[in-house]
Scaffold this motif. Structure first.
Motif, short mmCIF file in Angstrom:
data_model
loop_
_atom_site.label_atom_id
_atom_site.label_comp_id
_atom_site.label_asym_id
_atom_site.label_seq_id
_atom_site.Cartn_x
_atom_site.Cartn_y
_atom_site.Cartn_z
N GLY A 108 50.88 -8.40 -29.43
CA GLY A 108 51.59 -7.94 -30.62
C GLY A 108 50.82 -6.95 -31.47
O GLY A 108 51.36 -6.39 -32.41
N LYS A 109 49.55 -6.71 -31.15
CA LYS A 109 48.75 -5.75 -31.91
C LYS A 109 48.76 -4.42 -31.18
O LYS A 109 48.55 -4.37 -29.97
CB LYS A 109 47.32 -6.24 -32.08
N ARG A 110 48.96 -3.35 -31.92
CA ARG A 110 48.96 -2.03 -31.30
C ARG A 110 47.54 -1.57 -31.02
O ARG A 110 47.24 -1.02 -29.98
CB ARG A 110 49.67 -1.03 -32.19
N ILE A 111 46.65 -1.79 -31.97
CA ILE A 111 45.24 -1.42 -31.81
C ILE A 111 44.41 -2.68 -32.01
O ILE A 111 44.53 -3.37 -33.01
CB ILE A 111 44.83 -0.35 -32.84
N SER A 112 43.55 -2.95 -31.04
CA SER A 112 42.73 -4.15 -31.09
C SER A 112 41.29 -3.80 -30.72
O SER A 112 41.04 -3.29 -29.62
CB SER A 112 43.28 -5.20 -30.13
N VAL A 113 40.37 -4.10 -31.62
CA VAL A 113 38.95 -3.88 -31.33
C VAL A 113 38.52 -4.79 -30.19
O VAL A 113 37.74 -4.39 -29.31
CB VAL A 113 38.10 -4.13 -32.60
N PHE A 114 39.03 -6.01 -30.14
CA PHE A 114 38.70 -6.96 -29.08
C PHE A 114 39.10 -6.40 -27.72
O PHE A 114 38.34 -6.45 -26.75
CB PHE A 114 39.39 -8.30 -29.36
N ARG A 115 40.30 -5.82 -27.62
CA ARG A 115 40.77 -5.25 -26.36
C ARG A 115 39.92 -4.04 -25.96
O ARG A 115 39.58 -3.86 -24.80
CB ARG A 115 42.23 -4.84 -26.50
N MET A 116 39.56 -3.21 -26.95
CA MET A 116 38.72 -2.05 -26.66
C MET A 116 37.33 -2.47 -26.22
O MET A 116 36.75 -1.87 -25.30
CB MET A 116 38.64 -1.14 -27.88
N LEU A 117 36.78 -3.51 -26.84
CA LEU A 117 35.46 -4.00 -26.44
C LEU A 117 35.49 -4.57 -25.03
O LEU A 117 34.55 -4.38 -24.25
CB LEU A 117 34.95 -5.06 -27.42
N TYR A 118 36.57 -5.28 -24.69
CA TYR A 118 36.70 -5.80 -23.33
C TYR A 118 36.67 -4.66 -22.32
O TYR A 118 35.93 -4.72 -21.33
CB TYR A 118 37.98 -6.62 -23.17
N ALA A 119 37.46 -3.62 -22.59
CA ALA A 119 37.49 -2.48 -21.67
C ALA A 119 36.12 -1.82 -21.59
O ALA A 119 35.65 -1.47 -20.49
CB ALA A 119 38.54 -1.46 -22.13
N PHE A 120 35.46 -1.65 -22.73
CA PHE A 120 34.14 -1.03 -22.74
C PHE A 120 33.14 -1.85 -21.93
O PHE A 120 32.42 -1.30 -21.09
CB PHE A 120 33.64 -0.89 -24.19
N PHE A 121 33.12 -3.16 -22.12
CA PHE A 121 32.17 -3.99 -21.38
C PHE A 121 32.49 -4.07 -19.90
O PHE A 121 31.58 -4.13 -19.07
CB PHE A 121 32.07 -5.39 -22.01
N MET A 122 33.77 -4.02 -19.54
CA MET A 122 34.11 -4.01 -18.11
C MET A 122 33.65 -2.72 -17.46
O MET A 122 33.14 -2.73 -16.34
CB MET A 122 35.62 -4.20 -17.91
N ILE A 123 33.80 -1.61 -18.15
CA ILE A 123 33.35 -0.33 -17.61
C ILE A 123 31.83 -0.31 -17.49
O ILE A 123 31.27 0.12 -16.47
CB ILE A 123 33.88 0.84 -18.47
N VAL A 124 31.13 -0.80 -18.52
CA VAL A 124 29.66 -0.85 -18.47
C VAL A 124 29.21 -1.77 -17.33
O VAL A 124 28.29 -1.43 -16.58
CB VAL A 124 29.08 -1.31 -19.83
N PHE A 125 29.86 -2.91 -17.18
CA PHE A 125 29.52 -3.85 -16.12
C PHE A 125 29.71 -3.20 -14.74
O PHE A 125 28.82 -3.26 -13.89
CB PHE A 125 30.39 -5.11 -16.23
N PHE A 126 30.85 -2.54 -14.54
CA PHE A 126 31.12 -1.93 -13.24
C PHE A 126 30.15 -0.79 -12.96
O PHE A 126 29.67 -0.64 -11.84
CB PHE A 126 32.57 -1.44 -13.17
N CYS A 127 29.84 0.01 -13.97
CA CYS A 127 28.85 1.08 -13.79
C CYS A 127 27.48 0.49 -13.45
O CYS A 127 26.75 1.04 -12.62
CB CYS A 127 28.77 1.94 -15.04
N GLY A 128 27.13 -0.63 -14.08
CA GLY A 128 25.87 -1.30 -13.76
C GLY A 128 25.84 -1.79 -12.33
O GLY A 128 24.81 -1.68 -11.65
N VAL A 129 26.96 -2.30 -11.86
CA VAL A 129 27.05 -2.75 -10.46
C VAL A 129 26.85 -1.56 -9.52
O VAL A 129 26.13 -1.65 -8.52
CB VAL A 129 28.39 -3.46 -10.19
N ILE A 130 27.47 -0.44 -9.84
CA ILE A 130 27.34 0.75 -8.99
C ILE A 130 25.90 1.26 -8.99
O ILE A 130 25.34 1.56 -7.92
CB ILE A 130 28.31 1.85 -9.45
N VAL A 131 25.28 1.34 -10.16
CA VAL A 131 23.88 1.80 -10.24
C VAL A 131 22.96 0.83 -9.50
O VAL A 131 22.07 1.25 -8.76
CB VAL A 131 23.45 1.99 -11.71
N GLY A 132 23.18 -0.47 -9.68
CA GLY A 132 22.38 -1.47 -8.98
C GLY A 132 22.54 -1.36 -7.47
O GLY A 132 21.56 -1.45 -6.73
N ALA A 133 23.78 -1.16 -7.01
CA ALA A 133 24.01 -1.01 -5.58
C ALA A 133 23.34 0.25 -5.04
O ALA A 133 22.79 0.25 -3.94
CB ALA A 133 25.51 -0.98 -5.29
#
Length: 111
Positions: A73-98
């Protein structure tokens, strides 16, 4: 036989589309040899499907459902943006580690 040819034509058309899209988006250097172009066309669809599966796993998991429920029900959510940011950082970390692991492996195999 007709359906096999139709499926093969669809695969080639989709491969060409994905390769052109990849090259249009600045996907890197152009292949230098006919063999490299062939590999690119053959692997375009499977690699795209692998990417889609990875994206599905990143954005449609238990944590993503939890975030979606909390921010419904929220149009803009800091929680949702943080989740996306951390998922991207996590995936980039996996790629760099690999990539580092691959370089270590190559170094031990060559020497």
């Amino acid at each position: 036989m007709h359906s096999v040819l139709k499926l093969l034509a669809l695969y080639v058309a989709l491969s060409v589309f994905l390769v052109l899209l990849w090259l249009g988006l600045g996907g890197g250097e152009l292949p230098a040899t006919a063999t490299q172009w062939l590999w690119l066309l053959v692997l375009a669809v499977p690699l795209h499907l692998v990417g889609e599966l990875i994206a599905y796993g990143l954005w449609y998991n238990r944590a993503a459902r939890f975030v979606e429920q909390k921010t419904a029900g929220k149009r803009i959510s800091v929680f949702r943006m943080l989740y996306a940011f951390f998922m991207i950082v996590f995936f980039c970390g996996v790629i760099v580690g690999a990539a580092h692991f691959w370089e270590l492996l190559k170094g031990h195999i060559v020497t």
